[in-house]
Design a protein around this motif. Structure first.
Motif, short mmCIF file in Angstrom:
data_model
loop_
_atom_site.label_atom_id
_atom_site.label_comp_id
_atom_site.label_asym_id
_atom_site.label_seq_id
_atom_site.Cartn_x
_atom_site.Cartn_y
_atom_site.Cartn_z
N PHE A 9 0.85 -1.18 0.00
CA PHE A 9 0.00 0.00 0.00
C PHE A 9 0.89 1.24 0.00
CE2 PHE A 9 -2.63 -3.37 1.66
CZ PHE A 9 -3.77 -3.20 0.90
N PHE A 10 0.77 2.00 -1.04
CA PHE A 10 1.61 3.17 -1.22
C PHE A 10 0.73 4.39 -1.46
CE2 PHE A 10 1.37 0.56 -5.06
CZ PHE A 10 0.59 1.39 -5.85
N HIS A 11 1.35 5.52 -1.40
CA HIS A 11 0.67 6.79 -1.67
C HIS A 11 1.06 7.22 -3.09
CE1 HIS A 11 -0.68 10.90 -1.22
NE2 HIS A 11 0.51 11.33 -1.53
N ALA A 12 0.09 7.49 -3.93
CA ALA A 12 0.34 7.95 -5.29
C ALA A 12 0.06 9.44 -5.37
CB ALA A 12 -0.54 7.20 -6.28
N ARG A 13 0.91 10.15 -6.09
CA ARG A 13 0.71 11.59 -6.28
C ARG A 13 1.41 12.02 -7.57
NH1 ARG A 13 5.44 14.06 -5.44
NH2 ARG A 13 6.92 13.19 -3.94
N TYR A 14 1.15 13.26 -7.96
CA TYR A 14 1.82 13.81 -9.15
C TYR A 14 3.30 14.04 -8.87
CZ TYR A 14 -2.67 14.54 -11.41
OH TYR A 14 -3.89 14.34 -11.98
N MET A 15 4.08 13.81 -9.88
CA MET A 15 5.53 14.01 -9.82
C MET A 15 5.84 15.51 -9.84
SD MET A 15 8.14 12.63 -12.82
CE MET A 15 7.65 10.93 -12.66
N ASN A 16 6.93 15.91 -9.15
CA ASN A 16 7.38 17.30 -9.24
C ASN A 16 8.91 17.34 -9.29
OD1 ASN A 16 8.49 17.61 -6.48
ND2 ASN A 16 6.36 17.35 -5.85
N ARG A 17 9.44 18.52 -9.51
CA ARG A 17 10.90 18.69 -9.67
C ARG A 17 11.69 18.17 -8.47
NH1 ARG A 17 12.02 23.12 -13.60
NH2 ARG A 17 14.11 23.17 -12.76
N ALA A 18 11.14 18.32 -7.28
CA ALA A 18 11.84 17.89 -6.07
C ALA A 18 12.04 16.37 -6.03
CB ALA A 18 11.08 18.35 -4.84
#
Length: 156
Positions: A9-18
């Motif tokens: 179980f993981f957290h998915a999110r949008y990618m960013n530069r950091a």
């Protein structure tokens, strides 16, 4: 770590530069001809490309990118950090993407896989993708062909 049959179980999110430092480490460990930082920056800034990371305990364990086109979703990159491979993470990513066909009223998902990348070909075949055609001299970075593979949602 975890049993291969256990779902992670993981957290998915949008990618960013950091995220790029962690992403580039996974990318370089995953591919003979990896994307570089500029490739990821272009993808992140392109409104037609959706870029996502999967986190577990605030560490990126995988990422994927895809573009929405008129009739299809094209997977442009997908990679899982070595300790999390063969644990169902990539399959969960692919299922997430294929589930979007109905959401966006699209017909199929496609991916281009390097001819020498047998592991990826077998993985996508296991996920229901089928070989469509060989793309001769497909790559700019090196001499090599690629296989176009496609997934169509089964008719109900």
């Amino acid at each position: 770590m975890t049993n291969p049959q256990e779902k992670i179980f993981f957290h998915a999110r949008y990618m960013n530069r950091a995220d790029l430092k962690q992403i580039l480490a996974i990318e370089e460990d995953s591919f003979d001809y990896p994307w570089d930082q500029d490739d990821f920056l272009v993808a992140i800034q392109d409104s037609n490309i959706s870029c996502h990371v999967l986190e577990l305990n605030e560490k990126i364990i995988a990422y994927y990118t895809y573009s929405l086109q008129k009739t299809k979703i094209e997977i442009t990159n997908i990679a899982v950090d070595r300790p999390y491979r063969r644990k169902g993470v990539a399959r969960q990513i692919v299922e997430n993407i294929t589930d979007r066909l109905d959401l966006f009223d699209l017909k199929y998902v496609s991916i281009t896989v390097a001819e020498h990348n047998l592991q990826a070909q077998l993985f996508f075949k296991k996920c229901g993708f089928k070989y469509i055609k060989t793309l001769k001299d497909y790559y700019e970075d090196y001499v090599g062909d690629a296989y176009l593979m496609s997934y169509r949602k089964p008719k109900e």
